[in-house]
Design a protein around this motif. Sequence first.
Motif, PDB file in Angstrom:
ATOM      1  N   SER A   5      -8.150   8.219  -0.572  1.00 53.92           N
ATOM      2  CA  SER A   5      -7.973   9.145  -0.073  1.00 53.92           C
ATOM      3  C   SER A   5      -7.267  10.211  -0.037  1.00 53.92           C
ATOM      4  O   SER A   5      -8.017  11.331   0.660  1.00 53.92           O
ATOM      5  CB  SER A   5      -8.130   8.840   1.339  1.00 53.92           C
ATOM      6  N   TYR A  16       0.752  -1.281   0.179  1.00 54.76           N
ATOM      7  CA  TYR A  16       0.599  -0.213   0.068  1.00 54.76           C
ATOM      8  C   TYR A  16       0.673   1.328  -0.151  1.00 54.76           C
ATOM      9  O   TYR A  16       0.453   2.236  -0.746  1.00 54.76           O
ATOM     10  CB  TYR A  16      -1.251   0.134   1.120  1.00 54.76           C
ATOM     11  N   ASN A  75     -10.937  -0.324   0.342  1.00 51.40           N
ATOM     12  CA  ASN A  75      -9.754  -0.743   1.058  1.00 51.40           C
ATOM     13  C   ASN A  75      -9.208   0.709  -0.418  1.00 51.40           C
ATOM     14  O   ASN A  75      -8.379   1.247  -0.607  1.00 51.40           O
ATOM     15  CB  ASN A  75      -8.978  -1.723   0.355  1.00 51.40           C
ATOM     16  N   GLN A 131     -11.203   3.667  -1.304  1.00 45.80           N
ATOM     17  CA  GLN A 131     -10.844   4.074  -0.541  1.00 45.80           C
ATOM     18  C   GLN A 131     -10.197   5.127   0.191  1.00 45.80           C
ATOM     19  O   GLN A 131      -9.661   5.754  -0.309  1.00 45.80           O
ATOM     20  CB  GLN A 131     -12.244   4.601  -0.263  1.00 45.80           C
ATOM     21  N   ARG A 132      -9.427   4.246   0.824  1.00 43.34           N
ATOM     22  CA  ARG A 132      -8.104   4.745   1.764  1.00 43.34           C
ATOM     23  C   ARG A 132      -7.401   4.196   0.572  1.00 43.34           C
ATOM     24  O   ARG A 132      -6.404   5.450   0.490  1.00 43.34           O
ATOM     25  CB  ARG A 132      -8.067   3.156   2.711  1.00 43.34           C
TER      26      ARG A 132
END
Length: 93
Positions: free
Chosen positions: A72, A35, A66, A68-69
Motif C-alpha cells: 500500500s 510484516y 494482506n 495489498q496491505r
Amino acid sequence: SVFLPSPKLLNQMRFRPWNGVFLSDEYLESVEQAYQITDDILQVYASRGVRVLCETALRSGKDFGNFQRLMSKGYEPYIISESGDGKRSQISQ
C-alpha cells in the motif's frame, strides 16, 4: 523477492526452515513483527528502485488483502499469475 508473512510460513521457518534461509528470532516472533520487518525491507528496495517479486500464492481474498496491505505504500511488485495447470502469465511489470 519477498513472501507475505503468515502463521504457516513462520511455523515452517521455525521448525523446518528452507535450506540456506535464515530468519531472525525477531522476524519469527509474530506475523505483525514479520510484516513490519518486511515493510522495512521494502522501503530499502523502493529507495534503490528495486522491483519486488512476491513469491506467495494469493489464493483468497484475505491473501490478496494482506498483499495489498504490504504494497500500500507505493511499491511496484512484479506479479506473475500461475493457473492450476502450471501455466504462468505476467500481470504487471
